[in-house]
Design an enzyme around this catalytic site. Structure first.
Site, PDB file in Angstrom:
ATOM      1  CD  GLN A 587      -3.000   1.166   0.119  1.00 42.51           C
ATOM      2  OE1 GLN A 587      -3.215   0.031  -0.715  1.00 42.51           O
ATOM      3  NE2 GLN A 587      -3.491   2.390  -0.241  1.00 42.51           N
ATOM      4  CD  GLU A 588       3.092   3.704   3.701  1.00 38.64           C
ATOM      5  OE1 GLU A 588       3.461   4.708   2.777  1.00 38.64           O
ATOM      6  OE2 GLU A 588       2.710   4.074   4.994  1.00 38.64           O
ATOM      7  CB  SER A 589       6.644   2.168  -1.586  1.00 37.92           C
ATOM      8  OG  SER A 589       6.920   0.661  -1.528  1.00 37.92           O
ATOM      9  CE1 TYR A 693      -0.401   2.978   4.354  1.00 37.72           C
ATOM     10  CE2 TYR A 693      -1.175   2.737   6.439  1.00 37.72           C
ATOM     11  CZ  TYR A 693      -0.085   2.425   5.577  1.00 37.72           C
ATOM     12  OH  TYR A 693       1.157   2.243   5.671  1.00 37.72           O
TER      13      TYR A 693
END
Length: 738
Positions: A587-589, A693
């Site tokens: 999800q982050e990168s 998120y």
């Protein structure tokens, strides 16, 4: 400037032409950047003549550089040269905007049906105006007024197209005063002062001035005698808004001299003047006061609630029952966003006043809960779920009523199907054949899936066991891969990636996967595209393209595990679940090593510079600022920080994910109050980004655990049953945790 080469509308660039010279393409891009039309034209002509695969981009830059002077014929020729290319559809968007500005409605209506992405709200507004102005038949659901209202009400930022549509349809009598007041309510609710100003001018100068005053000082506007009858405001309580539109408002900034010179002693001692009283029409007083109240409730809901509790205030503000219902609902929304326990009470008051309005047959209540906004309905459902799972079962009614009032568009979010089903189950009979229970199970079955947060929850609720993984389809064969590589958009995207122009490459890739072929690509074609991206280690496009398939789902492709040895080592070193780490990183990168956010978070784990330094020092990891995007260092620091956050929050993966995104102090506050169902806690996270998120990180982790260890896909196990205040026996929070 004349177009060289004489390329006619029937000319089509060869799909597999020679590559030509990439340096010429780079020259074209640089010429576009510095707006050198001469060099851009020369490079563009050379690229087209050579059949260079990236020639469409140079051609697009050429027409874009001259958009305001472009003629219809040249625009048509450009679209004919690249009929299925991303740049053609992007140009349609640009061209439609220009045609709207020109008022060329005939050409607009000819071009608009070909706009495949159709992702520009302003173009939608221009389209409604084009049909109204030209007398063309309306297309799509609803009549003139309904289409205009929906397009206009959805506008969140001021723009020329929607403003022109509103003015044109207001002048034609299509939009009514009720429509304008609703638009103003929605814009004040989401704090869009520029949209409020743009829309309010339709109602005339006096109303416009009143709106400016209430936006600046809502509480003062609602004070006795301040606004309801246009009475004088207290001296100094408002900014002086008697200036012409566009003039600077407010006092002269410190250190600056006012323009112009005062004449004589009288000018030097002249006191400041209060704004002149406004002669507000009687029919506008209630609506204006409601706008002021919405504004006030956003800023200080407790004070606004105390004021509204006085029945004489509502009489003074000249509200009908429908307006009072809207005001109570706004208090409910503001309290719910702040996770205050009284939020359901205000929604219940809103429903009571709405019932009174309905008895009075007020036309505003013809649809839904007084036409409340999607956000208000969402927070009504959230507040109901939070209160109900904390022990007050009567509040499930709020969830049902809110979801029942939502639009079909809003109901595409599986959250509301899940919570409506939970509300039904709460009042269902015990028997398996109970109709309410059956309805709830039908809703759960509609969204049950192993691939996302609420689908996983629904599957467990429905079957009493985690969802089963979908069967793995056959990998794309060589023929399918070759066909995918042969797609012009894929070829262009890969070339752009190779040149390092990621922004353009991603747009090409996304368009090809979503719109490059009439009817869209099949699951097999999408899987082949995703496989090419995976093979090239373009992980974000691998994931996003695989996410598009509907029937054939390859979990290993959709949830790849790049850098597996390094990730597992970093997780093992700090005692962190690698599936949880992978779920967060996806999800982050999207596994882009050099990823950097707008706020400065960097690398695979998107670590902030200050956090990286603190964590490295805390855990004894060798670190200098230039190592923040070093793969191994970034993974070690990110894993270490995530484990520290997880331990600080008692092992709650939901709270730790929220802390990783929004900082640890926020979930510490959000856990206060009553102990609530963990899913309800997640749904009540105030920030849209953080809420989404957390759901995605947990949903991802469930799938990764299945891929890594073959464990059942249970999201409930990761969520836990409830979330509430820190236990008295727990150690104090880590005070310096960034």
């Amino acid at each position: 400037m004349a177009v060289a080469l004489g390329l006619g509308a029937g000319w089509v660039a060869p799909v597999h032409a020679a590559d030509g010279d990439d340096s010429t393409f780079q020259e074209a891009r640089e010429a576009w950047r510095v707006r050198d039309k001469g060099k851009l034209l020369a490079a563009r002509n050379a690229l087209i003549a050579a059949g260079h695969p990236l020639a469409p981009w140079a051609d697009y830059w050429w027409v874009q550089a001259r958009l305001t002077e472009l003629g219809r014929t040249e625009a048509d020729e450009f679209l004919a040269r690249w009929p299925d290319a991303y740049v053609a559809d992007r140009f349609r968007n640009d061209w439609l905007q220009e045609l709207g500005h020109r008022g060329d409605w005939a050409t607009f209506l000819r071009i608009q049906p070909g706009f495949r992405m159709n992702d520009d709200r302003e173009v939608v507004c221009w389209g409604v105006l084009a049909r109204q102005q030209s007398g063309a038949l309306m297309e799509g659901p609803g009549d003139w007024r309904e289409q205009a209202r929906q397009a206009w009400w959805a506008q969140k930022d001021p723009d020329r197209g929607c403003d022109a549509m509103a003015q044109g349809l207001w002048a034609a009598g299509v939009l009514t005063a009720d429509d304008v007041w609703r638009k103003l309510r929605l814009a004040v609710e989401i704090d869009r002062p520029n949209v409020v100003q743009q829309s309010g001018k339709l109602l005339g100068d006096v109303i416009g001035q009143a709106i400016a005053r209430l936006m600046a000082q809502p509480q003062a506007f609602l004070a006795p005698g301040a606004a309801a009858g246009g009475g004088a405001l207290q001296r100094g309580s408002e900014r002086d808004l008697r200036q012409p539109p566009g003039a600077a408002i407010g006092p002269t900034p410190a250190g600056k001299k006012a323009k112009g010179k005062a004449k004589g002693k009288a000018a030097k001692s002249r006191p400041s003047l209060a704004p002149m009283p406004l002669a507000i029409p009687a029919e506008a007083q209630g609506p204006l006061n409601l706008l002021a109240f919405i504004r006030w409730a956003n800023v200080d809901p407790v004070a606004a609630a105390q004021a509204m509790a006085d029945p004489s205030a509502r009489i003074r503000w000249k509200w009908r029952a429908e307006e009072a219902a809207w005001a109570w609902a706004q208090l409910g929304r503001a309290f719910a966003w702040r996770q205050m326990a009284d939020a359901p009470v205000y929604f219940e008051r809103a429903l009571a006043d709405r019932a009174l309005a309905n008895v009075s047959n007020q036309p505003e209540l013809a649809k839904g809960l007084g036409n409340w906004s999607a956000e208000t309905l969402a927070w009504m459902a959230r507040a109901g779920a939070r209160s109900a799972t904390a022990g007050d079962a009567s509040r499930w009614t709020l969830v049902e009523q809110a979801v029942d009032a939502m639009s079909p568009e809003q109901l595409t979010d599986s959250a509301w199907t899940y919570w409506k089903a939970r509300a039904l189950l709460a009042r269902a009979g015990q028997g398996a054949n109970d109709p309410t229970r059956q309805k709830a199970r039908e809703l759960m079955a509609r969204i049950a899936s192993p691939l996302h947060f609420y689908g996983q929850l629904a599957a467990e609720e429905l079957h009493g066991a985690p969802a089963k993984a979908p069967p793995r389809p056959a990998a794309p064969n060589e023929f399918e891969l070759a066909q995918a590589r042969a797609l012009p958009g894929v070829d262009r995207a890969l070339r752009l990636f190779a040149l390092g122009w990621r922004n353009e490459a991603v747009r090409e890739w996304n368009f090809t996967g979503g719109y490059g072929k009439p009817g869209g690509l099949s699951d097999r074609e999408l899987m082949a595209m995703a496989a090419i991206a995976c093979d090239q280690e373009i992980w974000d496009r691998c994931i996003n393209t695989s996410d598009r398939t509907r029937q054939e789902i390859d979990l290993n492709q959709r949830y790849p595990m790049p850098f597996k040895r390094d990730v597992l080592a970093a997780a093992r070193d700090v005692g962190l679940d690698p599936a949880y780490m992978y779920g967060l990183m996806r999800q982050e990168s999207r596994f882009i090593v050099a990823a950097k956010s707008s706020v400065g978070a960097s690398g695979l784990m998107q670590v902030m510079p200050g956090t990286a330094s603190w964590t490295a020092k805390k855990l004894g990891i060798p670190y200098t600022p230039d190592l923040i995007t070093d793969r191994v260092t970034n993974l070690r620091i990110g894993a270490g920080y995530l484990k520290l956050v997880l331990d600080d929050l008692g092992g709650s993966q939901a709270m730790a994910a929220a802390a990783y995104n929004a900082g640890p102090s926020r979930p510490r506050r959000w856990r206060e109050g009553a102990k609530v169902d963990a899913a309800a806690w997640v749904e009540n996270i105030p920030f849209n980004e953080t809420r989404d998120y957390v759901k995605k990180v947990l949903g991802n982790a469930v799938v990764y655990a299945h891929i890594i260890d073959g464990v059942p896909m249970s999201v409930r196990k990761r969520l836990g049953a409830t979330i509430g205040p820190r236990a008295a026996s727990a150690p104090p929070p880590e005070a310096d945790l960034p």
